[in-house]
Design a protein around this motif. Sequence first.
Motif, short mmCIF file in Angstrom:
data_model
loop_
_atom_site.label_atom_id
_atom_site.label_comp_id
_atom_site.label_asym_id
_atom_site.label_seq_id
_atom_site.Cartn_x
_atom_site.Cartn_y
_atom_site.Cartn_z
N GLY A 22 0.87 -1.18 0.00
CA GLY A 22 0.00 0.00 0.00
C GLY A 22 0.90 1.22 0.00
N THR A 23 0.80 2.03 1.06
CA THR A 23 1.69 3.20 1.16
C THR A 23 3.01 2.76 1.81
OG1 THR A 23 -0.24 4.60 1.44
CG2 THR A 23 1.89 5.56 2.05
N ALA A 76 18.36 10.47 -1.67
CA ALA A 76 17.61 10.88 -2.87
C ALA A 76 17.06 9.70 -3.65
CB ALA A 76 18.52 11.72 -3.77
N GLY A 77 17.71 8.53 -3.54
CA GLY A 77 17.19 7.36 -4.24
C GLY A 77 16.01 6.77 -3.50
N LEU A 78 16.14 6.70 -2.20
CA LEU A 78 15.10 6.11 -1.35
C LEU A 78 13.87 7.01 -1.29
CD1 LEU A 78 14.28 4.02 0.83
CD2 LEU A 78 15.60 5.33 2.48
N SER A 79 14.07 8.31 -1.11
CA SER A 79 12.95 9.20 -0.80
C SER A 79 11.94 9.25 -1.94
CB SER A 79 13.44 10.60 -0.42
OG SER A 79 14.12 11.16 -1.50
N ARG A 80 12.37 8.99 -3.18
CA ARG A 80 11.39 9.05 -4.27
C ARG A 80 10.51 7.79 -4.30
NH1 ARG A 80 16.32 8.39 -8.05
NH2 ARG A 80 16.37 6.14 -8.24
N LEU A 81 10.81 6.82 -3.45
CA LEU A 81 10.03 5.58 -3.46
C LEU A 81 8.90 5.56 -2.44
CD1 LEU A 81 12.89 2.93 -3.91
CD2 LEU A 81 11.46 4.00 -5.65
N GLY A 82 8.81 6.59 -1.59
CA GLY A 82 7.76 6.56 -0.57
C GLY A 82 7.46 7.92 0.01
#
Length: 443
Positions: free
Chosen positions: A36-37, A46-52
């Motif tokens: 879900g979320t 910067a790589g991780l933050s765009r995934l959630g």
Amino acid sequence: MGRPLPCPERGNVLLIGGGGREHALAWKLRQSPRLGTLWLTDAMNAGLSRLGETCPVSMDCSDAFQMQRWCERNDIHLVVVGPEGPLAAGIADILASEHRQVFGPTKAAAQIEADKVFAKNIMLHASIPTAESRVFHDPESARHYVNAHEDPCVVKAAGLAAGKGAIVCDDQEQALAAIDRIMVDREFGEAGDTMIIEEKLPGQEISVLALVDGRTIWLLDPCQDHKQVGEGDIGPNTGGMGAYCPTPFLEPEILTAVQGEIIVPVVDALRRAGLNYRGVLYTGLMLTPAGPKVLEFNCRFGDPECQPIMARLKTDLFEILWATCAGTLDDVLIEFDPRTACCVVMCSEGYPGPYDKGKPITGIEDAEALGDENQQVIVFHSGTRHDNEGQLVTNGGRVLGVTALADDLQAARDLANAACRCIHFDGAFYRRDIGDRVLVTSP
Ligand code: AMP
Ligand code: GLY
């Protein structure tokens, strides 16, 4: 014990941690139709933050009530804990509930990593092969011991020291200096209140990660990390300069022996101590001439081992993590891509010592474009962020985990190195020899 919580059709996940390991976990979780979320505690990477989505409250165990309330309000089904710190601080005890699973052991079981004396005692009682060691509470008796023993040794702070608390010493002078760093200069703070001095073991170092659901143990394919900063294994130890998976160094029959003589006994010994271990159990092994011996246990995925493992994983990660928490691992078939994955870590100049941050990074898209229908490049971010102008910049010592998946180790390593050559930032360096212990046969 009640009935296991069924895996939700769709579930919200809170992922704790913000490094390359967590980027790899998030990347794999995003491929699950059950996700879900995805909430993240780290908005910087910067790589991780765009995934959630970014979790707005602090999850550092200082305010259990606030953490629980936020998870209730946001209907979190599964908490996935990347680093050891929150586990050692008791995050699994705080956040697990009747309808929420936490992937990672309780505070008491996390001692297997957080307290090296605890781990040594468990190994001693379960007759698990490990280096001969002595425990010290003051520098005087440690010096006395070192002065009476000429063999190379490893001096270790007993507590958590961000992977830097083990000092490998070739002679007495180095060992005496290590004692001072740990107990006099207190370089690792209270992690050095107690110290272990153990024999230095010769051999290849291997990482064996196993999923443990309290009863069932599922061994993942073994990996090899490269701890030392310099090519040819020289210089100080780091968090890990690169890893590949699987490694041919652990033949199937030795891996079976590792399972029977090390991993099953340690999980049983923990259970006898009243600790039902759930999560991933990382065993750092030295393949010595006298057989595999344990260097350490960790209560979490390795970084960078997690990156090649996730690159090869075919099974739904949400289902695997859930089954580990729910005690239903025996219902899951975990499948891996038969190809080899190799992760090469690009670092900031100066690492593992002091380094600058904020250097602009370019070329990641070019690196990932090297993949084709037979092979793939995935660039996992460890220490990166976007600056005020939106430019991607360095933000740590280990910056990127450049991971390639290809037919064999040679091809995967060559592709990862080619991908690294596409990526640029001021002072960037990496080891070009990840996997050489297999690829280069000594004369
Ligand atoms: P540890 O924190 O105990 O895992 O130690 C960190 C690193 O130090 C290991 O990954 C090894 O590279 C090295 N090391 C630890 N213990 C030993 C040992 N007894 N003999 C040789 N190397 C060791
Ligand atoms: N790669 C070593 C560790 O995660 O401890």
